[in-house]
Structure formats: structure tokens, C-alpha cells
Write a protein that holds these residues in place. Structure first.
Motif, PDB file in Angstrom:
ATOM      1  N   GLY A   1       0.923  -1.131  -0.147  1.00 55.72           N
ATOM      2  CA  GLY A   1      -0.222  -0.010  -0.142  1.00 55.72           C
ATOM      3  C   GLY A   1       0.799   1.104   0.065  1.00 55.72           C
ATOM      4  N   TYR A   2       0.346   2.440  -0.387  1.00 59.37           N
ATOM      5  CA  TYR A   2       0.944   3.646  -0.425  1.00 59.37           C
ATOM      6  C   TYR A   2       1.040   3.964   0.934  1.00 59.37           C
ATOM      7  CZ  TYR A   2       2.064   8.467  -1.867  1.00 59.37           C
ATOM      8  OH  TYR A   2       2.720   9.507  -2.041  1.00 59.37           O
ATOM      9  N   GLY A   3       2.214   4.780   1.411  1.00 62.48           N
ATOM     10  CA  GLY A   3       2.161   5.317   2.724  1.00 62.48           C
ATOM     11  C   GLY A   3       3.151   6.386   2.745  1.00 62.48           C
ATOM     12  N   SER A   4       2.743   7.347   3.713  1.00 61.77           N
ATOM     13  CA  SER A   4       3.677   8.492   3.758  1.00 61.77           C
ATOM     14  C   SER A   4       4.058   8.976   5.043  1.00 61.77           C
ATOM     15  CB  SER A   4       2.843   9.862   3.330  1.00 61.77           C
ATOM     16  OG  SER A   4       1.771  10.053   3.899  1.00 61.77           O
ATOM     17  N   ASP A   5       3.341   8.687   6.028  1.00 60.74           N
ATOM     18  CA  ASP A   5       3.715   8.878   7.519  1.00 60.74           C
ATOM     19  C   ASP A   5       4.460   9.978   7.971  1.00 60.74           C
ATOM     20  OD1 ASP A   5       4.169   7.645  10.051  1.00 60.74           O
ATOM     21  OD2 ASP A   5       6.154   6.779   9.556  1.00 60.74           O
ATOM     22  N   LEU A   6       4.090  11.159   7.193  1.00 61.98           N
ATOM     23  CA  LEU A   6       4.845  12.340   7.617  1.00 61.98           C
ATOM     24  C   LEU A   6       4.290  13.213   8.629  1.00 61.98           C
ATOM     25  CD1 LEU A   6       4.972  13.429   3.899  1.00 61.98           C
ATOM     26  CD2 LEU A   6       6.981  12.823   5.270  1.00 61.98           C
ATOM     27  N   LEU A   7       5.082  13.822   9.382  1.00 59.25           N
ATOM     28  CA  LEU A   7       4.779  14.523  10.501  1.00 59.25           C
ATOM     29  C   LEU A   7       4.723  16.132  10.289  1.00 59.25           C
ATOM     30  CD1 LEU A   7       7.039  12.548  12.984  1.00 59.25           C
ATOM     31  CD2 LEU A   7       4.538  12.052  12.344  1.00 59.25           C
ATOM     32  N   GLY A   8       3.662  16.905  11.027  1.00 59.73           N
ATOM     33  CA  GLY A   8       3.903  18.260  10.945  1.00 59.73           C
ATOM     34  C   GLY A   8       3.954  18.905   9.681  1.00 59.73           C
ATOM     35  N   GLY A   9       4.966  19.806   9.590  1.00 62.10           N
ATOM     36  CA  GLY A   9       4.902  20.807   8.284  1.00 62.10           C
ATOM     37  C   GLY A   9       5.324  19.812   7.069  1.00 62.10           C
ATOM     38  N   MET A  10       6.047  18.562   7.260  1.00 60.70           N
ATOM     39  CA  MET A  10       6.505  17.843   6.401  1.00 60.70           C
ATOM     40  C   MET A  10       5.311  17.225   5.524  1.00 60.70           C
ATOM     41  SD  MET A  10       9.511  16.033   8.095  1.00 60.70           S
ATOM     42  CE  MET A  10       9.185  15.766   9.806  1.00 60.70           C
ATOM     43  N   GLN A  11       4.068  17.170   5.901  1.00 59.72           N
ATOM     44  CA  GLN A  11       2.853  16.680   5.257  1.00 59.72           C
ATOM     45  C   GLN A  11       2.816  17.223   3.945  1.00 59.72           C
ATOM     46  OE1 GLN A  11      -0.382  15.495   7.555  1.00 59.72           O
ATOM     47  NE2 GLN A  11       0.711  15.620   9.642  1.00 59.72           N
ATOM     48  N   THR A  12       3.306  18.416   3.763  1.00 64.94           N
ATOM     49  CA  THR A  12       2.964  18.714   2.089  1.00 64.94           C
ATOM     50  C   THR A  12       3.882  18.171   1.293  1.00 64.94           C
ATOM     51  OG1 THR A  12       5.259  20.312   2.717  1.00 64.94           O
ATOM     52  CG2 THR A  12       2.856  21.101   2.973  1.00 64.94           C
ATOM     53  N   GLU A  13       4.694  17.300   1.645  1.00 64.36           N
ATOM     54  CA  GLU A  13       5.339  16.206   0.748  1.00 64.36           C
ATOM     55  C   GLU A  13       4.684  14.817   0.684  1.00 64.36           C
ATOM     56  OE1 GLU A  13       7.914  17.207  -1.032  1.00 64.36           O
ATOM     57  OE2 GLU A  13       7.460  19.208  -0.118  1.00 64.36           O
ATOM     58  N   GLN A  14       3.453  14.891   0.961  1.00 63.49           N
ATOM     59  CA  GLN A  14       2.813  13.621   1.081  1.00 63.49           C
ATOM     60  C   GLN A  14       2.800  13.048  -0.451  1.00 63.49           C
ATOM     61  OE1 GLN A  14      -1.519  13.941   1.577  1.00 63.49           O
ATOM     62  NE2 GLN A  14      -1.744  11.908   2.293  1.00 63.49           N
ATOM     63  N   SER A  15       2.777  13.540  -1.226  1.00 62.94           N
ATOM     64  CA  SER A  15       2.776  12.848  -2.924  1.00 62.94           C
ATOM     65  C   SER A  15       4.421  12.642  -3.074  1.00 62.94           C
ATOM     66  CB  SER A  15       2.096  13.928  -3.797  1.00 62.94           C
ATOM     67  OG  SER A  15       0.810  14.213  -3.199  1.00 62.94           O
ATOM     68  N   GLY A  16       5.046  12.842  -2.454  1.00 60.55           N
ATOM     69  CA  GLY A  16       6.539  12.468  -2.966  1.00 60.55           C
ATOM     70  C   GLY A  16       7.006  11.169  -2.836  1.00 60.55           C
ATOM     71  N   GLU A  17       6.090  10.425  -2.303  1.00 66.02           N
ATOM     72  CA  GLU A  17       6.293   9.084  -2.339  1.00 66.02           C
ATOM     73  C   GLU A  17       5.969   8.197  -3.719  1.00 66.02           C
ATOM     74  OE1 GLU A  17       6.965   5.012  -0.074  1.00 66.02           O
ATOM     75  OE2 GLU A  17       7.278   7.129   0.322  1.00 66.02           O
ATOM     76  N   PHE A  18       5.145   9.060  -4.438  1.00 65.80           N
ATOM     77  CA  PHE A  18       4.830   8.649  -5.898  1.00 65.80           C
ATOM     78  C   PHE A  18       6.370   8.460  -6.656  1.00 65.80           C
ATOM     79  CE2 PHE A  18       0.561   9.754  -5.094  1.00 65.80           C
ATOM     80  CZ  PHE A  18      -0.193   8.460  -5.269  1.00 65.80           C
ATOM     81  N   PRO A  19       7.037   9.491  -6.992  1.00 68.24           N
ATOM     82  CA  PRO A  19       8.271   9.775  -7.675  1.00 68.24           C
ATOM     83  C   PRO A  19       9.239   9.092  -7.224  1.00 68.24           C
ATOM     84  CG  PRO A  19       7.707  11.803  -6.883  1.00 68.24           C
ATOM     85  CD  PRO A  19       6.550  11.033  -6.514  1.00 68.24           C
ATOM     86  N   LEU A  20       9.256   8.864  -5.745  1.00 69.59           N
ATOM     87  CA  LEU A  20      10.315   8.107  -4.994  1.00 69.59           C
ATOM     88  C   LEU A  20      10.234   6.721  -5.359  1.00 69.59           C
ATOM     89  CD1 LEU A  20      12.774   8.289  -3.019  1.00 69.59           C
ATOM     90  CD2 LEU A  20      11.120   8.281  -1.177  1.00 69.59           C
ATOM     91  N   ARG A  21       9.234   6.240  -5.032  1.00 68.87           N
ATOM     92  CA  ARG A  21       8.929   4.566  -5.635  1.00 68.87           C
ATOM     93  C   ARG A  21       9.327   4.368  -6.912  1.00 68.87           C
ATOM     94  NH1 ARG A  21       4.012   1.641  -2.113  1.00 68.87           N
ATOM     95  NH2 ARG A  21       4.344   2.671  -0.052  1.00 68.87           N
ATOM     96  N   GLY A  22       8.746   5.391  -7.982  1.00 64.01           N
ATOM     97  CA  GLY A  22       8.862   5.190  -9.242  1.00 64.01           C
ATOM     98  C   GLY A  22      10.512   4.889  -9.764  1.00 64.01           C
TER      99      GLY A  22
END
Length: 411
Positions: free
Chosen positions: A316-337
Motif C-alpha cells: 500500500g501507499y504510505g507517507s507517514d509524515l509529521l507536522g509541516g512535512m506533510q506537504t510532501e505527502q505525494s513525494g512517495e510517488f516519484p520516490l517509489r517510481g
């Protein structure tokens, strides 16, 4: 009766390497009624999606909507009213990135869930475990080595990600209370972690009897237990106790990968959080001792992605970001890619994510009977996963339950 028609939708859900031919989608009362090249509905306000790619609403299988700062000890001490207000902004941003369902892994309560359901807060559909379960000195025990004051108040603080329970009777009570309070599954901190002070990664925390007690109660209520897990030893131990999902899994061994692939045990990798914590954790309030732990799991987690994909593990897709880092939630897409094919990356946030949440046929698909969650993308994300980033900048249409959360003037 409420009817809507989406025309010329080329659908991508991760189950194929190319978009479908143009399809028409009929939405009735918040759910998909018909999908096909020739279906239609007698309405005047059809939306033409010609030239766009259409995805089911995205699903993030590992979030913390109450984590308003990366300093989780501080977050736990904040007034619950302030945490709720800040959480409303975090979840609004999530749905504006195209995430129409998220699975919270510690902290979110029935009240936040109800606020979204009633429309008081604009956000994704929330699937919750209530408070994650920790033991004294484990992950989500934010007290340092010289602080022995009671942490019993954690279970009443919205800003606390977890609660502390020690011994089988206390564990049983905690699981029952969380399920009574609205938890849809059980989450245990079954390994050490990064954001807490006293538990190195690989710390075998709960006893075997405690872990088995969690599983027994969860199954008795018709649900399952998932575990915060990094090392292979901790993962195998949890699996032997009956856990049915793995969060993170960065240090999982090849033999265990083969085991979970065979047994259909899902894993939710969360690599973007380690990438960001290593680079910017201190800026966002993560204590120095926590930043120092990141390297233990960062590179290994990325290397394991390819191994798990090749073995056929459900991820499953997961981000697990905290606080102000949650703006990078979609960054898991290119990172996994960078490690696995783009269709598999997308599938982890659609069809496969729905399986992780045990909501197959309800979310993660554009098919009759499912919730009418739609994300239209300007371009083909199978060719460029960056189109799923940018805070929804490439998404002219976002719908949840058939209602447009975002709709460009050109549509």
C-alpha cells in the motif's frame, strides 16, 4: 436522486500499463452507477474530461492527521481543541492533493472522523485505529529517561499518537476501549521507532503474550492487528503472533518477504518520511536523537521495495509524515517510481490500497457500486509520476462521493 455524467474519461488505476479508451462515467447519489464507452445519463451538466487522465481517488494507507508538529511529545501536550483545528487544515490539504481516503495509524479519533462525515471539516474519508498501543519506554512514550510522571493522560489527548499499556490485562482493556471508541483496526508499536526517545530500532517491545492478546481481541471484534515494524526479527515475531499487516518493513529479510507474499500479508512502506527526516527533520521540530536514528532504516527501505515488488507482495501507499512535512505527502510517488514500475506505484494508492484497508470494491476503483471518488490529471501519470505531486496543481478535478472538492473553471 442526484445524477452526474463524466464524459471521455481515460481511466488509469494501476491495473494496466496504458490508460483505457475514453469512457463515460455515470454517478448516482455519490456512487458510480455505470462505466463504459457508450453509457449515458439524461442530465444537462455533464463534465467533459477529454484530454485528461482519470484516476480513482487516491488512498494513503499511513498518515497521522493529528501530528501537527514533528515533535510528538510537544504535540501530545497541546490542547485537543488546537490539535483539532490544525488537523482540519492538514486533512483539507490532503484531499486537495487528490487523496480521498486516508488510513490514520495513531491519534485520529471518532470525533475527527465524524467531523469529516458531517461536512464540518473538508477532508478525505478517515479510516482509524484510534490510539496506537505502546508500552512503557516504547514508541509513543515521549517521556525521557528522567521523567517518570504518569502518562495515563495520553489516551485522552487528541495530540497523542498512542497510549501506554503494560501486561496482558492492560493490553486487553486498551484494545477493547479503542474499538469501543470507534477504532476500525488495531495498531501496535511492535518495534522501536524514530520519533520517541527510549526505543532503538530493533527493540523487541511487547511480550509475545501481549501481542497475541491484541490479535485475539481484534479478531474477536472482526478486525485485525497491524504493527509498526522495522527489523526482520520483530516482523517475524509479530507474524507468528497473528499480525495481518506490516507498517514500514524497512529491514525485512528475503525469507520473510517470500513468506508474506505467499500468505498475502500486506506491507505499507513509508519511504518519503525517512528521506525528508534525514534532510529536514530538525527544521520541523524532530529532536536530534530522533534525526540520528533515520539512517538505520532509510536506504534499506528503498532497497527492499524492489525485492517486495518482484516477490509479488501486496504493498500500500504510505507517507507517514509529521507536522509541516506533510506537504510532501505525494513525494512517495516519484520516490517509489525510481525502484518499481509506475503502474505498480499507482496501484499501491488505488486498487492495492483498497485491499490493505479491506475496502475492495468501495474505494480505489472506478466501477459500479464504489464511492464516486475521482481525480482528473492533466497528463498521463503512467509516464510522469510527478503529475501526482505539486499540491494538486496538475489536478483540475477532484471529486469525493460524487461532489467536486475542486473543479477548474475550464471544465
Amino acid at each position: 436522486m442526484s445524477l452526474k455524467l463524466l464524459k471521455n474519461a481515460r481511466i488509469v488505476d494501476g491495473t494496466a500499463t496504458e490508460p483505457t479508451e475514453p469512457m463515460n462515467i455515470v454517478i448516482e447519489n455519490g456512487k458510480f452507477r455505470d462505466v463504459g464507452p457508450n453509457v449515458t445519463a439524461n442530465i444537462d451538466d455533464a463534465i467533459d474530461l477529454k484530454g485528461l487522465t482519470v484516476l480513482p481517488g487516491l488512498i494513503d494507507c499511513h498518515v497521522h492527521v493529528i501530528a501537527t508538529t514533528a515533535n510528538l511529545g510537544l504535540n501530545a501536550s497541546l490542547p485537543s481543541s488546537l490539535v483539532a483545528a490544525r488537523s482540519s487544515l492538514l486533512i483539507r490539504s490532503m484531499v486537495m492533493r487528490g487523496f480521498t481516503t486516508v488510513r490514520d495509524l495513531g491519534g485520529a479519533d471518532r470525533g475527527l472522523q465524524q467531523a469529516v462525515d458531517e461536512g464540518a471539516f473538508v477532508g478525505p474519508r478517515l479510516v482509524i485505529c484510534g490510539k496506537a498501543l505502546s508500552q512503557t519506554g516504547g514508541h509513543t512514550d515521549y517521556r525521557g529517561p528522567y521523567d517518570n510522571k504518569s502518562a495515563a493522560w495520553y489516551d485522552q489527548s487528541l495530540g497523542a499518537m498512542g497510549r501506554i499499556c503494560d501486561g496482558v490485562p492492560d493490553v486487553q482493556r486498551a484494545v477493547r476501549e479503542e474499538i469501543k471508541n470507534g477504532a476500525q483496526f488495531v495498531k501496535a508499536m511492535a518495534d522501536g521507532g524514530i520519533s520517541s526517545p527510549s526505543d532503538p530500532v530493533g527493540y523487541l517491545v511487547f511480550s509475545v503474550d501481549e501481542l497475541k492478546a491484541m490479535v485475539e481481541i481484534a479478531k474477536g471484534f472482526g478486525t485485525y492487528a497491524t504493527g509498526h515494524l522495522y527489523t526482520d526479527e520483530a516482523i517475524v515475531r509479530a507474524l507468528d503472533c497473528g499480525f495481518e499487516c506490516i507498517e514500514h518493513g524497512n529491514l525485512i529479510a528475503d525469507d520473510t518477504i517470500a513468506r508474506i507474499a505467499k500468505d498475502g500479508i500486506p506491507v505499507v512502506p513509508t519511504n518519503i518520511t525517512y528521506d525528508l527526516l534525514a534532510r529536514k527533520g530538525a527544521e520541523f521540530g524532530l529532536p536530534p536523537e530522533s534525526v540520528a536514528k533515520v539512517s538505520d532504516v532509510r536506504e534499506a527501505g528503498l532497497e527492499r521495495l524492489d525485492k517486495m515488488h518482484e516477490a509479488g507482495v501486496l504493498m500500500g501507499y504510505g507517507s507517514d509524515l509529521l507536522g509541516g512535512m506533510q506537504t510532501e505527502q505525494s513525494g512517495e510517488f516519484p520516490l517509489r517510481g525510481r525502484y518499481i514500475p509506475s503502474d505498480a506505484v499507482i496501484r499501491s494508492a488505488t486498487v492495492d490500497a483498497a485491499k490493505v484497508l479491506r475496502m475492495e470494491g468501495q474505494i480505489g476503483t472506478i466501477a459500479p457500486g464504489a464511492f464516486a471518488d475521482v481525480v482528473a490529471v492533466d497528463g498521463n501519470p503512467l509516464e510522469n509520476l510527478d503529475l501526482l505531486t505539486g499540491q494538486g496543481a496538475h489536478m483540475p478535478l477532484i471529486m469525493k462521493d460524487g461532489i467536486a472538492i475542486k473543479k477548474a473553471a475550464s471544465l
